[in-house]
Motif scaffolding. Structure first.
Motif: not given
Length: 215
Positions: A1-10, A112-116, A132-133, A184-186
């Motif tokens: 199963m492939s890993t899904q990495h997160i980009w969080e925009v705050k 804003y800041e982006i955590l990645y 890469i997802s 959009k979120n998601g």
């Protein structure tokens, strides 16, 4: 199963409103994170209070008008009554509420800041996935182009990001990437790993390119 990495925009602040002040020459109002409530019999009006950035003159943006009190849960009513910051930000970012009030938000005023995750070329080489997802997570939508988030999180120059686009190496929600699309979120972004590696290595030593091609 492939890993899904997160980009969080705050978001760090709510957007200013583009509105001329009747008391001074300012054209911007800032959310106060406070509400005004007015109950009449079984109906209630709720406004989000804004203040002029120069003279503090107030503008009330309607959130609910003449709605039945029983249509709002006790929990949410208490949030309005107690000037809960979370619900204030929810409506300050609501494009529907802004549109209904015939005002315009200054989305560029949102800091804003982006955590990645920060991947090195070696990290990418050692991955097994062809694509890469990444998934975007954000509590608010504020008219930011997905291309801006992608360029930041992949740490690419505009020219190198354009190379990825021209190579059809980036997809959003299983569709070809659209440069003008607002995130959009998601949202799920997928990037071709090998093309991304080659893009990073443009201008690097040929020896490194040979290593990648021969993996």
């Amino acid at each position: 199963m492939s890993t899904q990495h997160i980009w969080e925009v705050k978001a760090k602040n709510t957007p200013l409103l583009k509105k001329k002040c009747s008391h001074c020459n300012s054209e911007r109002f800032q959310c106060s994170d406070k509400f005004r409530l007015n109950a009449q019999k079984k109906n209630i009006d709720i406004w989000l209070i804004y203040r002029c950035v120069k003279c503090n003159n107030t503008y009330n943006m309607a959130v609910f008008s003449r709605i039945r009190t029983e249509s709002i849960s006790k929990e949410i009513f208490n949030q309005f009554s107690e000037n809960d910051t979370e619900i204030a930000w929810k409506y300050a970012f609501s494009q529907e509420v802004i549109r209904k009030n015939n005002v315009e938000a200054d989305w560029e005023s949102v800091a804003y800041e982006i955590l990645y995750p920060n991947f090195s070329v070696e990290d990418l080489i050692n991955m097994n996935e062809e694509m890469i997802s990444f998934q975007i997570r954000s509590s608010f939508d504020f008219n930011m182009r997905l291309s801006t988030v992608t360029r930041t999180c992949l740490e690419l120059s505009s020219s190198k990001l354009n190379l990825l686009f021209e190579s059809d190496a980036v997809y959003c929600n299983e569709k070809p990437f659209q440069k003008m699309y607002k995130f959009k979120n998601g949202d799920v972004i997928k990037v071709n790993r090998q093309i991304l590696i080659n893009t990073y290595l443009i201008g690097k030593e040929n020896l490194f390119l040979s290593t990648v091609d021969g993996q």
